[in-house]
Design a protein around this motif. Structure first.
Motif, mmCIF file in Angstrom:
data_model
loop_
_atom_site.group_PDB
_atom_site.id
_atom_site.type_symbol
_atom_site.label_atom_id
_atom_site.label_comp_id
_atom_site.label_asym_id
_atom_site.label_seq_id
_atom_site.Cartn_x
_atom_site.Cartn_y
_atom_site.Cartn_z
ATOM 1 N N CYS A 253 0.841 -1.207 0.000
ATOM 2 C CA CYS A 253 0.000 0.000 0.000
ATOM 3 C C CYS A 253 0.876 1.256 0.000
ATOM 4 O O CYS A 253 1.894 1.324 0.700
ATOM 5 C CB CYS A 253 -0.930 0.019 1.208
ATOM 6 S SG CYS A 253 -2.156 1.350 1.131
ATOM 7 N N THR A 257 -4.782 4.450 1.071
ATOM 8 C CA THR A 257 -6.007 3.682 1.267
ATOM 9 C C THR A 257 -6.435 3.820 2.719
ATOM 10 O O THR A 257 -5.591 3.994 3.606
ATOM 11 C CB THR A 257 -5.776 2.194 0.924
ATOM 12 O OG1 THR A 257 -5.239 2.100 -0.401
ATOM 13 C CG2 THR A 257 -7.067 1.401 0.976
ATOM 14 N N SER A 342 -2.566 -2.252 -3.296
ATOM 15 C CA SER A 342 -3.496 -1.175 -2.991
ATOM 16 C C SER A 342 -2.795 0.169 -3.182
ATOM 17 O O SER A 342 -2.413 0.854 -2.233
ATOM 18 C CB SER A 342 -4.009 -1.323 -1.545
ATOM 19 O OG SER A 342 -5.055 -0.423 -1.288
ATOM 20 N N ARG A 363 -7.580 -0.273 -4.803
ATOM 21 C CA ARG A 363 -7.984 -0.043 -3.412
ATOM 22 C C ARG A 363 -9.296 -0.733 -3.060
ATOM 23 O O ARG A 363 -9.564 -1.010 -1.880
ATOM 24 C CB ARG A 363 -8.117 1.459 -3.148
ATOM 25 C CG ARG A 363 -6.869 2.255 -3.514
ATOM 26 C CD ARG A 363 -6.924 3.678 -2.960
ATOM 27 N NE ARG A 363 -5.918 4.521 -3.599
ATOM 28 C CZ ARG A 363 -4.609 4.475 -3.318
ATOM 29 N NH1 ARG A 363 -4.169 3.623 -2.409
ATOM 30 N NH2 ARG A 363 -3.763 5.278 -3.934
#
Length: 441
Positions: A253, A257, A342, A363
């Motif tokens: 990520c 997110t 993500s 996401r």
């Protein structure tokens, strides 16, 4: 532990810049396989007894381990009528959900069908490959309180799409407990026969055959350590899908997110069992802190919070990396079962991802969707085996046969080559066999 008193998680923190990061990562990933001397000895005894005594041994072990009172094979056999009755009994919403998931899984797997092919050479020789489905496949499905209708769909539907002649399902029924959702899923997925036995004795029956359970060509599906050990022991007599380890998720990520989303994605795998592994890779230290806080906040409300908490503490990690590219490099080393990417524009990173069982881009793509209804299979390689293994699919239930059809000219041309090579290997009969089709000069 209650929702008003969140669990405290001592989840480890790693940093890819640390000089001993490689050692720390190796320690994190270390997992003992299903190999266990006592388990293997028990399984070996069960396999021998089932080979020698067939249904009687299956009944004896099932009564002992699952607390049943079976007297004959009729007591552990279910008919299509039984499966259809279960399908009628389940609530309409659950039937609709099962049918929707089954439809998506079937549509996805139809794209995997391989077709036979041939080509003809200038002298008339034909070469090719014939694709054919396996005849009989056995599916192992956990039973009792831990019942997984999604497992039925993911294992049976690819076999059905492949054109397998007969799909047999074994499912344990401890204390006589059977789950209607599992039986309904079997009806929807195209299972032909269901036997309410499990454990190593069920695997042995599928591999060796008994009076009531026909021997199969391949056994697929998850199970406990005894099932895994039995599958390992019968490999070679029959094919198997894999020896699966604990479930895994790795999330990459960029820090943009919602941290609650990422925390719950990590928890979704941690709740499987205490050996499950959940890892986050991010270049954003503040985001890692936010996810850690979310884990503390969200864990307390989970029914399986004790399992999830132990999983995160023993095998989980929050890892700071230098960049998304660095995260992908670490991910490729881990070769995770499930990989969530993500980040912004995740598709641009796809070519860099070498090793992962299933890749979830964007996401809004929660790994849990893949477990149930996205379409791709949830039977995936674990414990780093995504380096050389693939998800379960239609191709696992199809066989390939080579086709060779020589014209007289082709037999002459190939016979000369084969004869020379055969004599070079000292195999004169091979050389003469090929030479009989060679034209005299």
């Amino acid at each position: 532990m209650s929702s008003s008193h969140p669990a405290m998680i001592n989840i480890r923190r790693l940093d890819s810049r640390d000089t001993d990061f490689d050692r720390q990562l190796d320690e994190l990933l270390a997992w003992e396989s299903v190999a266990d001397t006592q388990v293997e000895a028990t399984v070996a005894e069960i396999l021998q007894q089932v080979r020698e005594r067939g249904d009687d041994a299956v009944i004896e072990y099932t009564n002992r381990f699952d607390r049943r009172e079976l007297r004959s094979a009729a007591d552990f056999s279910l008919s299509q009528v039984d499966l259809q009755a279960a399908l009628e009994r389940i609530p309409a919403a659950e039937r609709t959900a099962l049918e929707a998931a089954a439809g998506r899984i079937r549509d996805y797997h139809r794209h995997q069908l391989q077709e036979s092919w041939q080509y003809r050479e200038a002298d008339g020789t034909v070469l090719g490959q014939q694709i054919a489905p396996m005849e009989r496949v056995g599916i192992y499905v956990p039973g009792g309180k831990a019942s997984y209708p999604s497992s039925v769909l993911m294992n049976a539907i690819p076999a059905s799409v492949a054109g397998v002649d007969s799909i047999t399902m074994v499912v344990p029924a401890p204390d006589g407990q059977l789950n209607d959702l599992v039986l309904a899923a079997a009806a929807i997925a195209g299972v032909d026969r269901v036997f309410t036995v499990g454990g190593a004795q069920a695997v042995a029956a599928l591999a060796c055959g008994t009076d009531s359970i026909r021997r199969v060509d391949k056994i697929v599906g998850p199970g406990n350590i005894f099932v895994a050990a039995a599958k390992r022991a019968v490999f070679g007599r029959v094919a198997i899908d894999m020896i699966a380890g604990p479930s895994e998720i790795l999330v990459i990520c960029d820090g943009k997110t919602d941290p609650d989303w990422i925390a719950m994605d990590l928890l979704s795998q941690a709740e499987h069992d205490q050996q499950a592994q959940s890892i986050l890779l991010s270049p954003d230290t503040a985001f890692i802190d936010a996810v850690a806080a979310s884990l503390e906040k969200l864990l307390g409300d989970l029914p399986r919070r004790d399992i999830a908490g132990r999983s995160l503490q023993d095998r989980g990690a929050l890892v700071r990396v230098d960049s998304i590219e660095d995260a992908i490099a670490v991910s490729n080393r881990i070769a995770p079962e499930h990989l969530e990417v993500s980040v912004e524009a995740p598709e641009k990173y796809l070519p860099q991802i070498r090793h992962a069982g299933a890749i979830f881009l964007g996401r809004h793509t929660a790994e849990a969707l893949g477990d149930y209804c996205a379409g791709p299979n949830h039977v995936l390689p674990t414990s780093g085996t995504a380096r050389f293994s693939s998800p379960l699919g239609v191709y696992d239930f199809q066989k390939r046969s080579s086709i060779i059809y020589c014209s007289p000219e082709g037999a002459d041309r190939l016979g000369r080559v084969a004869g020379t090579l055969a004599r070079g290997e000292g195999l004169e009969a091979h050389a003469r066999s090929a030479g009989y089709r060679v034209k005299e000069k």
